[in-house]
Design a protein around this motif. Structure first.
Motif, PDB file in Angstrom:
ATOM      1  N   ARG A   1       4.934  20.967   6.261  1.00 20.19           N
ATOM      2  CA  ARG A   1       6.325  21.411   6.156  1.00 20.19           C
ATOM      3  C   ARG A   1       6.972  21.486   7.532  1.00 20.19           C
ATOM      4  N   ASP A   2       8.253  21.149   7.596  1.00 15.87           N
ATOM      5  CA  ASP A   2       8.984  21.232   8.855  1.00 15.87           C
ATOM      6  C   ASP A   2       9.417  22.678   9.123  1.00 15.87           C
ATOM      7  N   LEU A   3       9.780  22.942  10.352  1.00 22.28           N
ATOM      8  CA  LEU A   3      10.134  24.294  10.771  1.00 22.28           C
ATOM      9  C   LEU A   3      11.352  24.832  10.017  1.00 22.28           C
ATOM     10  N   GLU A   4      12.328  23.973   9.750  1.00 21.41           N
ATOM     11  CA  GLU A   4      13.539  24.411   9.046  1.00 21.41           C
ATOM     12  C   GLU A   4      13.226  24.898   7.633  1.00 21.41           C
ATOM     13  N   SER A   5      12.376  24.163   6.903  1.00 17.74           N
ATOM     14  CA  SER A   5      12.054  24.607   5.540  1.00 17.74           C
ATOM     15  C   SER A   5      11.215  25.886   5.555  1.00 17.74           C
TER      16      SER A   5
ATOM     17  N   ARG B   1       0.791  -1.235   0.000  1.00 11.92           N
ATOM     18  CA  ARG B   1       0.000   0.000   0.000  1.00 11.92           C
ATOM     19  C   ARG B   1       0.823   1.284   0.000  1.00 11.92           C
ATOM     20  N   PHE B   2       1.997   1.293   0.608  1.00 15.79           N
ATOM     21  CA  PHE B   2       2.756   2.528   0.786  1.00 15.79           C
ATOM     22  C   PHE B   2       4.061   2.470  -0.017  1.00 15.79           C
ATOM     23  N   ARG B   3       4.169   3.321  -1.038  1.00 15.04           N
ATOM     24  CA  ARG B   3       5.375   3.365  -1.860  1.00 15.04           C
ATOM     25  C   ARG B   3       6.396   4.282  -1.209  1.00 15.04           C
ATOM     26  N   ILE B   4       7.624   3.833  -1.133  1.00 13.44           N
ATOM     27  CA  ILE B   4       8.714   4.627  -0.549  1.00 13.44           C
ATOM     28  C   ILE B   4       9.254   5.566  -1.624  1.00 13.44           C
ATOM     29  N   ASP B   5       9.299   6.847  -1.310  1.00 14.25           N
ATOM     30  CA  ASP B   5       9.854   7.843  -2.213  1.00 14.25           C
ATOM     31  C   ASP B   5      11.190   8.308  -1.637  1.00 14.25           C
ATOM     32  N   ARG B   6      11.498   9.537  -1.730  1.00 13.68           N
ATOM     33  CA  ARG B   6      12.815  10.041  -1.333  1.00 13.68           C
ATOM     34  C   ARG B   6      12.971  10.202   0.184  1.00 13.68           C
ATOM     35  N   GLN B   7      14.238  10.239   0.606  1.00 13.01           N
ATOM     36  CA  GLN B   7      14.559  10.461   2.014  1.00 13.01           C
ATOM     37  C   GLN B   7      14.364  11.937   2.334  1.00 13.01           C
ATOM     38  N   ILE B   8      13.714  12.227   3.480  1.00 15.99           N
ATOM     39  CA  ILE B   8      13.509  13.630   3.879  1.00 15.99           C
ATOM     40  C   ILE B   8      14.149  13.955   5.220  1.00 15.99           C
ATOM     41  N   GLY B   9      14.684  12.938   5.906  1.00 14.52           N
ATOM     42  CA  GLY B   9      15.330  13.191   7.185  1.00 14.52           C
ATOM     43  C   GLY B   9      16.121  11.986   7.640  1.00 14.52           C
ATOM     44  N   GLU B  10      16.993  12.236   8.618  1.00 13.25           N
ATOM     45  CA  GLU B  10      17.822  11.168   9.153  1.00 13.25           C
ATOM     46  C   GLU B  10      18.275  11.571  10.537  1.00 13.25           C
TER      47      GLU B  10
ATOM     48  N   PHE C   1      11.566  28.228   7.819  1.00 18.31           N
ATOM     49  CA  PHE C   1      12.550  29.247   8.149  1.00 18.31           C
ATOM     50  C   PHE C   1      13.346  29.640   6.896  1.00 18.31           C
ATOM     51  N   THR C   2      13.741  28.647   6.105  1.00 16.07           N
ATOM     52  CA  THR C   2      14.471  28.901   4.860  1.00 16.07           C
ATOM     53  C   THR C   2      13.611  29.700   3.883  1.00 16.07           C
ATOM     54  N   LYS C   3      12.336  29.327   3.765  1.00  7.10           N
ATOM     55  CA  LYS C   3      11.437  30.019   2.839  1.00  7.10           C
ATOM     56  C   LYS C   3      11.250  31.486   3.230  1.00  7.10           C
ATOM     57  N   CYS C   4      11.362  31.783   4.513  1.00  2.43           N
ATOM     58  CA  CYS C   4      11.205  33.164   5.009  1.00  2.43           C
ATOM     59  C   CYS C   4      12.547  33.901   5.083  1.00  2.43           C
ATOM     60  N   ASP C   5      13.528  33.463   4.296  1.00  2.00           N
ATOM     61  CA  ASP C   5      14.858  34.092   4.274  1.00  2.00           C
ATOM     62  C   ASP C   5      15.506  34.149   5.654  1.00  2.00           C
ATOM     63  N   PHE C   6      15.313  33.111   6.442  1.00  2.00           N
ATOM     64  CA  PHE C   6      15.932  32.950   7.758  1.00  2.00           C
ATOM     65  C   PHE C   6      15.533  34.051   8.747  1.00  2.00           C
ATOM     66  N   LYS C   7      14.304  34.561   8.579  1.00  2.00           N
ATOM     67  CA  LYS C   7      13.772  35.569   9.501  1.00  2.00           C
ATOM     68  C   LYS C   7      12.304  35.258   9.749  1.00  2.00           C
ATOM     69  N   PHE C   8      11.941  35.063  10.998  1.00  2.00           N
ATOM     70  CA  PHE C   8      10.537  34.909  11.361  1.00  2.00           C
ATOM     71  C   PHE C   8      10.068  36.206  11.996  1.00  2.00           C
ATOM     72  N   SER C   9       8.839  36.575  11.714  1.00  2.00           N
ATOM     73  CA  SER C   9       8.264  37.751  12.373  1.00  2.00           C
ATOM     74  C   SER C   9       7.947  37.378  13.816  1.00  2.00           C
ATOM     75  N   LEU C  10       7.749  38.378  14.639  1.00  2.00           N
ATOM     76  CA  LEU C  10       7.380  38.136  16.034  1.00  2.00           C
ATOM     77  C   LEU C  10       6.069  37.350  16.099  1.00  2.00           C
ATOM     78  N   LYS C  11       5.142  37.665  15.219  1.00  2.00           N
ATOM     79  CA  LYS C  11       3.857  36.967  15.166  1.00  2.00           C
ATOM     80  C   LYS C  11       4.059  35.465  14.897  1.00  2.00           C
TER      81      LYS C  11
END
Length: 161
Positions: free
Chosen positions: A121-125, A44-53, A127-137
């Motif tokens: 999406r994980d927190l790291e991605s 039932r579940f096809r294995i695709d790419r690795q996303i973490g280790e 953070f990367t998408k927001c140019d390594f800056k999170f708003s206070l909100k």
């Protein structure tokens, strides 16, 4: 390295590696290098790419062939008790917001596997998408979410240390 007398097409043929006996010749290079790529767990579940280790094993992106939805697949050595403990915790947290639903737990290719809902999406991605800056909100939102998950975890009689 080809001799100077051989033609350019002969040189190209000599440089190509032979097709793998384990992977169809038409598959991509990534699939050929990855022994788990495109394998199916529990029919039932096809294995695709690795996303973490981590120290416990690997986390892979997968596809539920019944629904077409993406899933997370955790894979660890059979002797690693951590994945079994994690499965028991997820089972007790079933139905609570923010905790993944487990679809399957068992063995595959001499590994212990847990197939679960992919929450997003994980927190790291993020953070990367927001140019390594999170708003206070955003920071306040993440903090409230984390505290709420810990409260739910404690309400289920678990202690996180």
């Amino acid at each position: 390295m080809p001799s100077k007398k051989s033609s350019p097409s002969a040189a190209r043929k000599q440089r190509q590696p032979p097709p793998s006996r384990h992977v169809a010749a038409s598959t991509s290079k990534a699939a050929a290098a990855d022994p788990f790529m495109k394998k199916v767990i529990a029919r039932r579940f096809r294995i695709d790419r690795q996303i973490g280790e981590g120290s416990f094993g690997q986390v892979r992106l997968g596809t539920d062939l019944k629904t077409g939805k993406k899933v997370a697949i955790k894979m660890a050595d059979l002797g690693d008790d951590q994945i079994y403990t994690e499965f028991a915790i997820y089972r007790k947290l079933r139905g609570r917001k923010g905790f993944a639903k487990v679809h399957f737990s068992g063995h595959f290719a001499n590994l212990a596997v847990v197939v679960m809902e992919l929450l997003g999406r994980d927190l790291e991605s993020a953070f990367t998408k927001c140019d390594f800056k999170f708003s206070l909100k955003s920071v306040v939102f993440f903090a409230i979410e984390a505290i709420t998950r810990l409260e739910d975890f404690h309400k289920a009689d678990f202690i996180y240390r």
